[in-house]
Design a protein around this motif. Structure first.
Motif, PDB file in Angstrom:
ATOM      1  N   LYS A 194      -2.990   2.395   5.723  1.00 20.23           N
ATOM      2  CA  LYS A 194      -1.831   1.767   5.092  1.00 20.23           C
ATOM      3  C   LYS A 194      -0.566   2.546   5.411  1.00 20.23           C
ATOM      4  CE  LYS A 194      -4.678  -0.051   1.342  1.00 20.23           C
ATOM      5  NZ  LYS A 194      -5.942   0.433   1.916  1.00 20.23           N
ATOM      6  N   GLY A 198       5.008   3.084   2.311  1.00 17.32           N
ATOM      7  CA  GLY A 198       4.742   1.986   1.378  1.00 17.32           C
ATOM      8  C   GLY A 198       3.907   2.455   0.198  1.00 17.32           C
ATOM      9  N   VAL A 226       9.494  -1.199   4.114  1.00 17.19           N
ATOM     10  CA  VAL A 226       8.361  -2.122   4.161  1.00 17.19           C
ATOM     11  C   VAL A 226       8.752  -3.395   3.412  1.00 17.19           C
ATOM     12  CG1 VAL A 226       6.673  -0.258   4.288  1.00 17.19           C
ATOM     13  CG2 VAL A 226       7.340  -1.147   2.056  1.00 17.19           C
ATOM     14  N   THR A 230       4.179  -5.717   0.426  1.00 21.06           N
ATOM     15  CA  THR A 230       3.421  -4.475   0.599  1.00 21.06           C
ATOM     16  C   THR A 230       3.477  -3.627  -0.667  1.00 21.06           C
ATOM     17  OG1 THR A 230       3.758  -4.403   2.993  1.00 21.06           O
ATOM     18  CG2 THR A 230       3.304  -2.310   1.898  1.00 21.06           C
TER      19      THR A 230
END
Length: 256
Positions: A194, A198, A226, A230
């Motif tokens: 990921k 974020g 982002v 998200t």
């Protein structure tokens, strides 16, 4: 002057001028040096000098100029720019520019140099200040890692926390809780695969909103670079690790 003076150096061995820098073709040349504007100061000499450069030297001049420009645009410290210039020189000497974009290679070495110092930067951030897409930067970073044995650690959410906390005017107690939340999430490998910024942004959003602060997902998303979707998704995941942490923090006043 006595020859025995420790600082004395034979005149033939003295080097005048600034310390050699990786960011310039040579310390004594007029190519792109600070304070020398070819169009207004010595342009004829600049053209003659440039015409004498070999093709690989022209590529080096172009690349080092791009490295300096990109470092300035990203507001990176001089040591990072120096390291990026070193990697660009190395890539050039190894023939890695053949068939590849100079701008893409510059963006890649800048990312690598910043990550070596564990600065909170992503390929997407570099792409925003470069004419090169994030995917192309990723590809060139992969080439450098494979061909030059460059080793850089993956970015962690914790590295992005101080910068985001500052941009979002987060109070110290919320930043501290966000760091605790991130530590728990990272230990559970929630962050793997990921966007680290974020995840860090979602931690700030989670701890802030759980404490009653009015902070929108859009604000956090813009600061983290982002999408708000998200932040929403990461927030939902982090809530599983925040309930116990938050309730304990809210009910217990830490001793000073």
């Amino acid at each position: 002057m006595e020859l025995s003076e420790p600082s004395w150096v034979d005149e033939a061995d003295r080097r005048l001028g600034p310390r050699q820098s990786q960011r310039w073709l040579s310390a004594g040349s007029c190519v792109g040096r600070a304070g020398t504007r070819p169009e207004t100061n010595g342009s004829d000499r600049f053209v003659r000098y440039n015409a004498r450069l070999r093709p690989e030297e022209r590529s080096l001049v172009h690349g080092l100029r791009e490295v300096r420009s990109l470092a300035a645009s990203l507001e990176l410290p001089a040591p990072v720019a120096e390291r990026a210039a070193y990697w660009f020189r190395t890539a050039t000497s190894k023939g890695l520019l053949n068939g590849r974009s100079i701008e893409a290679m510059c963006a890649a070495v800048m990312y690598i140099a910043a990550r070596e110092r564990e600065l909170p930067i992503t390929k997407a951030t570099v792409a925003e200040r470069s004419p090169i897409s994030e995917d192309r930067i990723r590809g060139h970073v992969g080439v450098l890692q494979a061909q030059l044995s460059v080793s850089i650690k993956p970015a962690t959410p914790q590295e992005f926390l101080p910068k985001l906390a500052s941009e979002l005017s987060t109070v110290d107690s919320h930043e501290r809780r966000a760091r605790e939340l991130l530590e728990a999430a990272v230990e559970a490998n929630v962050h793997v695969g990921k966007h680290p910024a974020g995840v860090a942004g979602a931690a700030i959003y989670t701890t802030a909103t759980n404490s009653g602060r009015q902070l929108t997902q859009t604000e956090v998303a813009e600061a983290a670079g982002v999408s708000s979707i998200t932040i929403c998704r990461r927030h939902q995941q982090l809530q599983n690790y925040s309930s116990e942490e938050t309730s304990g923090s809210a009910e217990t006043v830490p001793s000073t």
